[in-house]
Design a protein around this motif. Structure first.
Motif, PDB file in Angstrom:
ATOM      1  N   ILE A  37      33.847  27.983  28.140  1.00  0.00           N
ATOM      2  CA  ILE A  37      33.748  29.312  27.545  1.00  0.00           C
ATOM      3  C   ILE A  37      33.409  30.304  28.654  1.00  0.00           C
ATOM      4  O   ILE A  37      32.414  30.146  29.357  1.00  0.00           O
ATOM      5  CB  ILE A  37      32.690  29.331  26.426  1.00  0.00           C
ATOM      6  CG1 ILE A  37      33.101  28.331  25.343  1.00  0.00           C
ATOM      7  CG2 ILE A  37      32.525  30.729  25.861  1.00  0.00           C
ATOM      8  CD1 ILE A  37      32.003  27.954  24.412  1.00  0.00           C
ATOM      9  N   GLU A  68      28.736  37.467  21.408  1.00  0.00           N
ATOM     10  CA  GLU A  68      29.854  36.593  21.036  1.00  0.00           C
ATOM     11  C   GLU A  68      29.894  35.348  21.928  1.00  0.00           C
ATOM     12  O   GLU A  68      30.108  34.241  21.458  1.00  0.00           O
ATOM     13  CB  GLU A  68      31.174  37.366  21.140  1.00  0.00           C
ATOM     14  CG  GLU A  68      32.356  36.561  20.654  1.00  0.00           C
ATOM     15  CD  GLU A  68      33.644  37.368  20.631  1.00  0.00           C
ATOM     16  OE1 GLU A  68      34.697  36.758  20.841  1.00  0.00           O
ATOM     17  OE2 GLU A  68      33.585  38.594  20.400  1.00  0.00           O
ATOM     18  N   GLU A  72      29.585  31.465  20.765  1.00  0.00           N
ATOM     19  CA  GLU A  72      30.589  30.454  21.103  1.00  0.00           C
ATOM     20  C   GLU A  72      29.962  29.262  21.813  1.00  0.00           C
ATOM     21  O   GLU A  72      30.338  28.117  21.565  1.00  0.00           O
ATOM     22  CB  GLU A  72      31.693  31.070  21.961  1.00  0.00           C
ATOM     23  CG  GLU A  72      32.609  32.005  21.194  1.00  0.00           C
ATOM     24  CD  GLU A  72      33.688  32.608  22.077  1.00  0.00           C
ATOM     25  OE1 GLU A  72      34.118  31.957  23.050  1.00  0.00           O
ATOM     26  OE2 GLU A  72      34.097  33.751  21.788  1.00  0.00           O
ATOM     27  N   SER A  75      28.123  27.238  19.184  1.00  0.00           N
ATOM     28  CA  SER A  75      29.084  26.538  18.334  1.00  0.00           C
ATOM     29  C   SER A  75      29.682  25.328  19.056  1.00  0.00           C
ATOM     30  O   SER A  75      29.793  24.241  18.478  1.00  0.00           O
ATOM     31  CB  SER A  75      30.181  27.499  17.887  1.00  0.00           C
ATOM     32  OG  SER A  75      31.079  26.848  17.027  1.00  0.00           O
TER      33      SER A  75
END
Length: 170
Positions: A37, A68, A72, A75
């Protein structure tokens, strides 16, 4: 209420009554799941007082991008833990079973999952754990992270940090 067994079996009873077992997860898997990411770049601006370009970490777009990014990361970390570090041991008698198609129809209807993903056992397991088995997010996830962390050799401090990420992004 979620609870962890006091024996060495590393079992966790989730708030739904589902019993899961924590298994070790490769540190490389956790690292690579989150490294893929991309972190947002800090915007720069020209500071006329100093006569040079400077970072502006307070720019609203950057703050949104970092929020954000952190969501991410959390997650990806959680998906890795649920996929590689959790084994479903048992479910209550009247609880939806992972092999049943009934539990995921409402999730498809509200756009949380793609029905085609339910043909993949790993994606099915992640969705089942996230949306059906784990109802009390903070206490269930804290116990899951602790159980997996103990098997993986993750420090309690790291488990706390990961749990904080989950709480702040849920």
């Amino acid at each position: 209420m979620a609870e962890k067994t006091k024996d060495n079996q590393n079992l966790v009873t989730l708030s739904t009554g589902v019993v899961v077992k924590g298994e070790p997860v490769s540190a490389f898997a956790l690292l690579h799941a989150t490294q893929k990411i991309k972190k947002p770049k800090v915007p720069r601006y020209y500071n006329s007082d100093t006569g040079r370009e400077e970072d502006n970490p307070h720019h609203p777009d950057y703050i949104d991008a970092m929020n954000e990014y952190n969501a991410e990361i959390a997650s990806a970390y959680i998906d890795c833990i649920l996929t590689l570090g959790i084994k479903i041991v048992s479910v209550p008698d009247k609880f939806p079973k992972i092999d049943s198609d009934d539990w995921y129809s409402p999730l498809v209807a509200i756009g949380l999952i793609n029905p085609d993903d339910m043909n993949n056992p790993t994606l099915r397991k992640i969705a089942y754990l996230k949306y059906i088995c784990i109802r009390s997010e903070s206490s269930d996830m804290e116990l899951i992270m602790e159980a997996v962390g103990q098997k993986t050799g993750v420090l309690e401090k790291e488990v706390d940090q990961a749990s904080d990420l989950f709480r702040s992004d849920s």
